[in-house]
Motif scaffolding. Structure first.
Motif, PDB file in Angstrom:
ATOM      1  N   VAL A  36       0.761  -1.136  -0.013  1.00  0.00           N
ATOM      2  CA  VAL A  36      -0.032   0.051   0.105  1.00  0.00           C
ATOM      3  C   VAL A  36       0.695   1.266   0.016  1.00  0.00           C
ATOM      4  CG1 VAL A  36      -0.213  -0.037   2.395  1.00  0.00           C
ATOM      5  CG2 VAL A  36      -2.070   0.987   1.022  1.00  0.00           C
ATOM      6  N   ALA A  37       2.022   1.034   0.562  1.00  0.00           N
ATOM      7  CA  ALA A  37       3.073   2.295   0.392  1.00  0.00           C
ATOM      8  C   ALA A  37       3.284   2.982  -1.002  1.00  0.00           C
ATOM      9  CB  ALA A  37       4.650   1.916   1.061  1.00  0.00           C
ATOM     10  N   ARG A  38       3.103   2.018  -1.909  1.00  0.00           N
ATOM     11  CA  ARG A  38       3.133   2.519  -3.444  1.00  0.00           C
ATOM     12  C   ARG A  38       2.053   3.849  -3.531  1.00  0.00           C
ATOM     13  NH1 ARG A  38       2.971  -2.469  -7.505  1.00  0.00           N
ATOM     14  NH2 ARG A  38       3.161  -3.704  -5.616  1.00  0.00           N
ATOM     15  N   VAL A  57       0.695   6.968   4.162  1.00  0.00           N
ATOM     16  CA  VAL A  57      -0.019   7.339   5.358  1.00  0.00           C
ATOM     17  C   VAL A  57      -0.855   5.885   5.781  1.00  0.00           C
ATOM     18  CG1 VAL A  57      -2.267   8.271   6.440  1.00  0.00           C
ATOM     19  CG2 VAL A  57      -0.828   9.854   5.148  1.00  0.00           C
ATOM     20  N   LEU A  58      -1.371   5.307   4.683  1.00  0.00           N
ATOM     21  CA  LEU A  58      -2.094   4.131   4.957  1.00  0.00           C
ATOM     22  C   LEU A  58      -0.848   2.889   5.223  1.00  0.00           C
ATOM     23  CD1 LEU A  58      -5.015   3.484   2.346  1.00  0.00           C
ATOM     24  CD2 LEU A  58      -4.743   3.628   5.073  1.00  0.00           C
ATOM     25  N   ALA A  59       0.266   2.882   4.679  1.00  0.00           N
ATOM     26  CA  ALA A  59       1.497   2.124   5.045  1.00  0.00           C
ATOM     27  C   ALA A  59       1.831   2.216   6.442  1.00  0.00           C
ATOM     28  CB  ALA A  59       2.493   2.428   4.058  1.00  0.00           C
ATOM     29  N   ALA A  60       1.992   3.411   6.853  1.00  0.00           N
ATOM     30  CA  ALA A  60       2.199   3.730   8.276  1.00  0.00           C
ATOM     31  C   ALA A  60       1.087   3.234   9.177  1.00  0.00           C
ATOM     32  CB  ALA A  60       2.496   5.378   8.817  1.00  0.00           C
ATOM     33  N   GLU A  61      -0.009   3.232   8.902  1.00  0.00           N
ATOM     34  CA  GLU A  61      -1.275   2.510   9.568  1.00  0.00           C
ATOM     35  C   GLU A  61      -0.837   1.406   9.823  1.00  0.00           C
ATOM     36  OE1 GLU A  61      -4.766   2.369  11.900  1.00  0.00           O
ATOM     37  OE2 GLU A  61      -3.323   4.056  11.603  1.00  0.00           O
ATOM     38  N   GLN A  62      -0.651   0.628   8.459  1.00  0.00           N
ATOM     39  CA  GLN A  62      -0.500  -0.940   8.382  1.00  0.00           C
ATOM     40  C   GLN A  62       0.485  -1.118   9.385  1.00  0.00           C
ATOM     41  OE1 GLN A  62       0.302  -2.405   4.460  1.00  0.00           O
ATOM     42  NE2 GLN A  62      -0.658  -4.279   4.894  1.00  0.00           N
ATOM     43  N   ARG A  63       1.427  -0.801   9.259  1.00  0.00           N
ATOM     44  CA  ARG A  63       2.737  -1.237  10.145  1.00  0.00           C
ATOM     45  C   ARG A  63       2.531  -0.862  11.539  1.00  0.00           C
ATOM     46  NH1 ARG A  63       9.092  -0.588   9.092  1.00  0.00           N
ATOM     47  NH2 ARG A  63       9.530  -1.133  11.394  1.00  0.00           N
ATOM     48  N   ARG A  64       1.893   0.141  11.679  1.00  0.00           N
ATOM     49  CA  ARG A  64       1.293   0.560  13.386  1.00  0.00           C
ATOM     50  C   ARG A  64       0.441  -0.554  13.827  1.00  0.00           C
ATOM     51  NH1 ARG A  64      -2.738   2.133  16.106  1.00  0.00           N
ATOM     52  NH2 ARG A  64      -3.933   2.692  14.276  1.00  0.00           N
ATOM     53  N   ARG A  65      -0.430  -1.131  13.051  1.00  0.00           N
ATOM     54  CA  ARG A  65      -1.344  -1.978  13.568  1.00  0.00           C
ATOM     55  C   ARG A  65      -0.494  -3.350  13.430  1.00  0.00           C
ATOM     56  NH1 ARG A  65      -7.517  -1.252  11.266  1.00  0.00           N
ATOM     57  NH2 ARG A  65      -7.665   1.043  11.423  1.00  0.00           N
TER      58      ARG A  65
END
Length: 97
Positions: free
Chosen positions: A63-65, A69-77
């Protein structure tokens, strides 16, 4: 059951702290990885689909592509569930279910 619903049903079974790749989800449901990606991009929060547990086959957060912001959220979760990222920012194979 349509393709997206079958994908969502499978993704809901991924245990906390584990991930599957788009390809693995696709193989188990009988669709192409791109279809899984489209489904993850369209899943509704109210469906309680843990979209963040689906990653690239190499452990990257695809999703980082499209959205840092969503990539950071994915990693955080994922980190909140106990997933530890490797030095290159990838989910190690040990977390694949």
């Amino acid at each position: 059951m349509d393709e997206f619903e079958a994908i969502y049903a499978l993704v809901r079974t991924i245990p906390a702290g584990c991930v599957l790749s788009y390809g693995e989800v696709g193989d188990r449901v009988g669709v192409r990885p791109r279809t899984v990606g489209r489904a993850m991009a369209h899943c509704a929060q109210e469906d309680h689909v843990p979209w963040y547990r689906v990653v690239g086959s190499d452990g990257t957060l695809r999703v980082a592509r499209y959205s840092p912001v969503l990539a950071a959220e994915q990693r955080r979760r994922l980190e909140r569930e106990g997933v530890v990222f490797g030095s290159q920012g990838r989910v190690p194979i040990a977390y694949f279910w």
